[in-house]
Scaffold this motif. Sequence first.
Motif, PDB file in Angstrom:
ATOM      1  N   LEU A 124       0.859  -1.179   0.000  1.00  0.00           N
ATOM      2  CA  LEU A 124       0.000   0.000   0.000  1.00  0.00           C
ATOM      3  C   LEU A 124       0.894   1.228   0.000  1.00  0.00           C
ATOM      4  CD1 LEU A 124      -2.982   1.153   0.428  1.00  0.00           C
ATOM      5  CD2 LEU A 124      -2.322   1.357   2.837  1.00  0.00           C
ATOM      6  N   THR A 125       0.565   2.235  -0.814  1.00  0.00           N
ATOM      7  CA  THR A 125       1.389   3.435  -0.877  1.00  0.00           C
ATOM      8  C   THR A 125       0.575   4.649  -0.471  1.00  0.00           C
ATOM      9  OG1 THR A 125       0.876   3.762  -3.227  1.00  0.00           O
ATOM     10  CG2 THR A 125       2.813   2.474  -2.706  1.00  0.00           C
ATOM     11  N   LEU A 126       1.149   5.465   0.407  1.00  0.00           N
ATOM     12  CA  LEU A 126       0.519   6.685   0.904  1.00  0.00           C
ATOM     13  C   LEU A 126       1.427   7.865   0.600  1.00  0.00           C
ATOM     14  CD1 LEU A 126      -0.511   5.392   4.460  1.00  0.00           C
ATOM     15  CD2 LEU A 126      -1.888   5.345   2.371  1.00  0.00           C
ATOM     16  N   LEU A 127       0.839   8.969   0.185  1.00  0.00           N
ATOM     17  CA  LEU A 127       1.590  10.186  -0.105  1.00  0.00           C
ATOM     18  C   LEU A 127       1.154  11.275   0.859  1.00  0.00           C
ATOM     19  CD1 LEU A 127       3.480  11.937  -1.858  1.00  0.00           C
ATOM     20  CD2 LEU A 127       1.513  12.379  -3.358  1.00  0.00           C
ATOM     21  N   ALA A 128       2.099  11.751   1.666  1.00  0.00           N
ATOM     22  CA  ALA A 128       1.821  12.834   2.604  1.00  0.00           C
ATOM     23  C   ALA A 128       2.063  14.168   1.907  1.00  0.00           C
ATOM     24  CB  ALA A 128       2.718  12.701   3.831  1.00  0.00           C
ATOM     25  N   LEU A 129       1.072  15.052   1.965  1.00  0.00           N
ATOM     26  CA  LEU A 129       1.147  16.352   1.314  1.00  0.00           C
ATOM     27  C   LEU A 129       0.816  17.456   2.301  1.00  0.00           C
ATOM     28  CD1 LEU A 129      -0.878  15.476  -1.913  1.00  0.00           C
ATOM     29  CD2 LEU A 129       1.601  15.779  -1.788  1.00  0.00           C
ATOM     30  N   GLN A 130       1.191  18.672   1.935  1.00  0.00           N
ATOM     31  CA  GLN A 130       0.709  19.870   2.599  1.00  0.00           C
ATOM     32  C   GLN A 130       0.304  20.846   1.504  1.00  0.00           C
ATOM     33  OE1 GLN A 130       3.854  21.668   4.890  1.00  0.00           O
ATOM     34  NE2 GLN A 130       5.443  20.932   3.509  1.00  0.00           N
ATOM     35  N   PRO A 131      -0.414  21.889   1.835  1.00  0.00           N
ATOM     36  CA  PRO A 131      -0.917  22.780   0.778  1.00  0.00           C
ATOM     37  C   PRO A 131       0.154  23.334  -0.149  1.00  0.00           C
ATOM     38  CG  PRO A 131      -2.050  23.226   2.833  1.00  0.00           C
ATOM     39  CD  PRO A 131      -0.949  22.250   3.166  1.00  0.00           C
ATOM     40  N   THR A 132       1.415  23.361   0.299  1.00  0.00           N
ATOM     41  CA  THR A 132       2.491  23.908  -0.538  1.00  0.00           C
ATOM     42  C   THR A 132       3.268  22.831  -1.286  1.00  0.00           C
ATOM     43  OG1 THR A 132       3.977  23.858   1.375  1.00  0.00           O
ATOM     44  CG2 THR A 132       2.772  25.908   0.970  1.00  0.00           C
ATOM     45  N   SER A 133       2.781  21.587  -1.257  1.00  0.00           N
ATOM     46  CA  SER A 133       3.523  20.480  -1.889  1.00  0.00           C
ATOM     47  C   SER A 133       3.254  20.415  -3.391  1.00  0.00           C
ATOM     48  CB  SER A 133       3.140  19.149  -1.233  1.00  0.00           C
ATOM     49  OG  SER A 133       3.404  19.158   0.144  1.00  0.00           O
TER      50      SER A 133
END
Length: 478
Positions: A339-348
């Motif tokens: 399983l792959t998860l991508l962590a983001l923030q509004p500036t990513s």
Amino acid sequence: MLALSRADCQAGRRAGDAAAEIRQLKVIGARTASCYRRAAPEDGPLLRLLHERAIRVLGRTGYSAAECESWAEGLLDERYGEAMAEGETFELAFTADGRLAGFCSWRQREILALFVDPDLARTGVASGLVDRAEAAIAAQGFPRIVVGAALSGVPFYEQRGYRVDERHVWTTRGGLPLEVAWMSKDLLRPRGVGPKPESPLQRLRRAGVAALPGIISNLERDRFSQLALEDAAWVDPRGRAVGLVGPPGCGKSRLIELVVAELRARDRKVVTLRIGGLDEETVALVDADGYFSQVLSPRDVSSLLQPIVVLARAVFDVVVIEATVPTGMDQLALSACDLTLLALQPTSEDCVALMEAGLMARPDQALMLKSDSDAETAPMLARLAALAHGKLAPLMVSSVTRQNLPAVIDLFLDRCSGEAERRHRQARGWIVSAIQEERGRYGLAYMEAHLRRLVDDARLSPSHRVRNILDAIARQTA
């Protein structure tokens, strides 16, 4: 209706089978087996109908509807008679009113099939059939019995004293791969014979993370030095690998700390492999508790991450793989995950741009961290929606307020129905990459043309298959 007349059941024969024996048991009502007999080739239609229905109904406890349909596809009436001619014994169970309740088949020491009418599940039909199979196998002098069990049947066999020896992927008649378990049981242990010696995989599981530094050092010296252990780990994975990647400072490390703490509070065994550039030359693998820190070159990581993940997945319930985007190692890390998860923030914006350009694989789920307002995240959400046709909607997560943290925990624990197929594709990708690196385009072309059987040998770990393919290519070019 799957039925046999009461007269035939009591007489112990079908038309053309006057010699068939029927053994009578105490009748405990119409919803349990009251008599048994050996099958004949003309029973094929009855067997097929029950076989298909049992797969489609009872198989759903272990597989998806699509996987069950692929499993049930292609069953033929005449195949049962052909199996009997090849030495497979079929035992049929009937209810007091003559209804076919289930069947079991075996050859030598192996149970090959066990299927029960779904309406009669958990009424003792399966136990009665297996009792008779075990008695017949023991009467032939075999001290040990084996069975290839569907995941839906593993709990039943475990209750009867069977143990899982290994797991592997079986390609169904319809073409979809299914994860199945090879199980065994000692029927009789002669006096004076001690317990079965501990296997290398059992020793690794007992030692846990403390054994990994030595194993990794051996793999650095010889990437094929642990093939027997890798084979055992590949077919009997205990857990799953979950990859979490994201840009620096997005909050992924803090999120992993919270997830790991919660998983351990639930008595799950967890290890985290942190893959990130220490400098331009090295990459470190560190477990979550700091039990070991091993520095590997990027080349070693590219060749050794696969066996390390295979071994860790056989020891731990969850293997968390953390990588930073973009370092060149994030895509390698994701290729080893269930399983792959991508962590983001509004500036990513860089991560989304990489996916838009096709330079970064799309994750299974995006996690939006460090968001203070809906307005702040709106542009990013719009780009993600356009990128994946609305199928990559981020889960809004906060490590401070713990918003949606339970949902993230569920992502780490919940197995998906296509996991076996994904691991099959994963193994093939590893093998293709390794052969191309070692033998170039010629080796890859020769493998695709002549060595498909070695590529798809699910009994062996990807590393073992790579070694066998390289040996075959070397013999061909000698």
